[in-house]
Scaffold this motif. Structure first.
Motif, mmCIF file in Angstrom:
data_model
loop_
_atom_site.group_PDB
_atom_site.id
_atom_site.type_symbol
_atom_site.label_atom_id
_atom_site.label_comp_id
_atom_site.label_asym_id
_atom_site.label_seq_id
_atom_site.Cartn_x
_atom_site.Cartn_y
_atom_site.Cartn_z
ATOM 1 N N THR A 1 39.624 41.763 43.294
ATOM 2 C CA THR A 1 38.985 43.062 42.708
ATOM 3 C C THR A 1 40.069 43.582 41.570
ATOM 4 O O THR A 1 39.864 44.661 41.099
ATOM 5 N N ALA A 2 40.891 42.806 41.346
ATOM 6 C CA ALA A 2 42.045 43.106 40.185
ATOM 7 C C ALA A 2 41.631 42.806 38.998
ATOM 8 O O ALA A 2 41.157 41.675 38.746
ATOM 9 N N VAL A 3 41.707 43.826 37.940
ATOM 10 C CA VAL A 3 41.336 43.407 36.568
ATOM 11 C C VAL A 3 42.726 43.676 35.784
ATOM 12 O O VAL A 3 43.159 44.968 35.875
ATOM 13 N N ALA A 4 42.874 42.807 34.802
ATOM 14 C CA ALA A 4 44.200 43.107 34.051
ATOM 15 C C ALA A 4 43.542 43.171 32.747
ATOM 16 O O ALA A 4 42.829 42.145 32.182
ATOM 17 N N ARG A 5 43.952 44.253 31.587
ATOM 18 C CA ARG A 5 43.638 44.103 30.144
ATOM 19 C C ARG A 5 44.838 44.140 29.486
ATOM 20 O O ARG A 5 45.791 44.828 29.768
ATOM 21 N N VAL B 1 50.208 45.024 29.149
ATOM 22 C CA VAL B 1 49.328 45.135 30.154
ATOM 23 C C VAL B 1 48.974 46.043 31.104
ATOM 24 O O VAL B 1 49.729 46.857 31.497
ATOM 25 N N ASN B 2 47.666 46.430 31.059
ATOM 26 C CA ASN B 2 47.215 47.479 32.172
ATOM 27 C C ASN B 2 46.423 46.761 33.120
ATOM 28 O O ASN B 2 45.259 46.064 32.989
ATOM 29 N N VAL B 3 46.871 46.903 34.389
ATOM 30 C CA VAL B 3 46.068 46.342 35.666
ATOM 31 C C VAL B 3 45.781 47.068 36.714
ATOM 32 O O VAL B 3 46.486 48.000 37.118
ATOM 33 N N LYS B 4 44.523 47.260 37.180
ATOM 34 C CA LYS B 4 43.855 48.006 38.275
ATOM 35 C C LYS B 4 43.275 47.278 39.431
ATOM 36 O O LYS B 4 42.972 46.337 39.151
ATOM 37 N N ASN C 1 43.137 41.537 22.070
ATOM 38 C CA ASN C 1 42.818 42.092 23.413
ATOM 39 C C ASN C 1 42.452 40.671 24.361
ATOM 40 O O ASN C 1 41.262 40.240 23.955
ATOM 41 N N THR C 2 42.640 40.843 25.529
ATOM 42 C CA THR C 2 42.407 39.871 26.428
ATOM 43 C C THR C 2 42.089 40.335 28.024
ATOM 44 O O THR C 2 42.847 41.466 28.176
ATOM 45 N N SER C 3 41.540 39.818 28.928
ATOM 46 C CA SER C 3 41.465 40.141 29.984
ATOM 47 C C SER C 3 41.622 39.232 31.318
ATOM 48 O O SER C 3 41.214 38.034 30.759
ATOM 49 N N GLY C 4 41.897 39.269 32.309
ATOM 50 C CA GLY C 4 42.139 38.487 33.479
ATOM 51 C C GLY C 4 41.418 39.112 34.662
ATOM 52 O O GLY C 4 41.770 40.383 34.924
ATOM 53 N N LYS C 5 40.806 38.392 35.652
ATOM 54 C CA LYS C 5 40.477 38.779 37.089
ATOM 55 C C LYS C 5 40.723 37.954 38.009
ATOM 56 O O LYS C 5 40.836 36.877 38.006
ATOM 57 N N ARG C 6 40.884 38.709 39.158
ATOM 58 C CA ARG C 6 41.307 37.975 40.407
ATOM 59 C C ARG C 6 40.846 38.774 41.522
ATOM 60 O O ARG C 6 41.503 39.942 41.708
ATOM 61 N N GLN D 1 46.625 41.243 41.453
ATOM 62 C CA GLN D 1 47.100 42.034 40.221
ATOM 63 C C GLN D 1 47.914 40.935 39.440
ATOM 64 O O GLN D 1 47.841 40.925 38.289
ATOM 65 N N ALA D 2 49.002 40.255 40.087
ATOM 66 C CA ALA D 2 49.843 39.308 39.437
ATOM 67 C C ALA D 2 49.218 38.250 38.544
ATOM 68 O O ALA D 2 49.271 37.866 37.569
ATOM 69 N N ASN D 3 48.158 37.549 39.628
ATOM 70 C CA ASN D 3 47.285 36.473 39.135
ATOM 71 C C ASN D 3 46.335 36.713 37.918
ATOM 72 O O ASN D 3 46.180 36.305 37.040
ATOM 73 N N ALA D 4 46.058 38.351 37.936
ATOM 74 C CA ALA D 4 44.994 38.546 36.948
ATOM 75 C C ALA D 4 45.857 38.654 35.547
ATOM 76 O O ALA D 4 45.339 38.482 34.699
#
Length: 142
Positions: free
Chosen positions: A13-17, A69-72, A6-11, A79-82
């Protein structure tokens, strides 16, 4: 047998898991296959870590992994960058060979640091006396 990663990325206010598990090389963003994701500029942005990995290692690295990937939050580009950050982090973690892992990590960092490090910049809040965060109304003496 590989474990689930499991990893995550942020940009902004977008958060991707992202969830990495053994599979056939499928990549899905919010249950949509990457190949048909729109807009195209966002799809190309998300594919960057995969393309860099193919060029660096000289083989198809994601043939044995499914990426979900789930991104919100945020807009489509945030969202793409996250998402690309989450995918790049997971790809580095997925590789077991220490030499290949360090080679891939340095390739990602030399291309764009934000592939491995989430971008912490946020929108500055608006303040009183003006239209935006820094802009102020012009002063008049007459």
């Amino acid at each position: 047998m590989k474990k689930i990663i499991n990893t995550s990325g942020k940009r902004k206010t977008a958060v991707a898991r992202a969830v990495f598990k053994p599979g056939k090389g499928r990549i899905r963003i919010n249950k949509i296959p990457l190949e048909i994701l729109r807009p195209e500029i966002a799809r190309l942005r998300i594919m960057e870590p995969i393309i860099i990995m193919r060029q660096t290692l000289g083989r198809d690295p994601i043939a044995d992994v499914d990426i979900e990937v789930n991104v919100k939050g945020g807009g489509f580009m945030g969202q793409a960058n996250a998402t690309r950050t989450a995918i790049a982090k997971g790809l580095v973690e997925w590789i077991e060979d220490v030499e290949e892992k360090s080679l891939l990590k340095s390739a990602f960092l030399s291309y764009d640091r934000h592939l491995l490090v989430s971008d912490m910049r946020r929108k500055e809040p608006k303040k009183f006396g003006g239209r935006g965060a820094r802009a102020r109304r012009q002063k008049s003496y007459r």
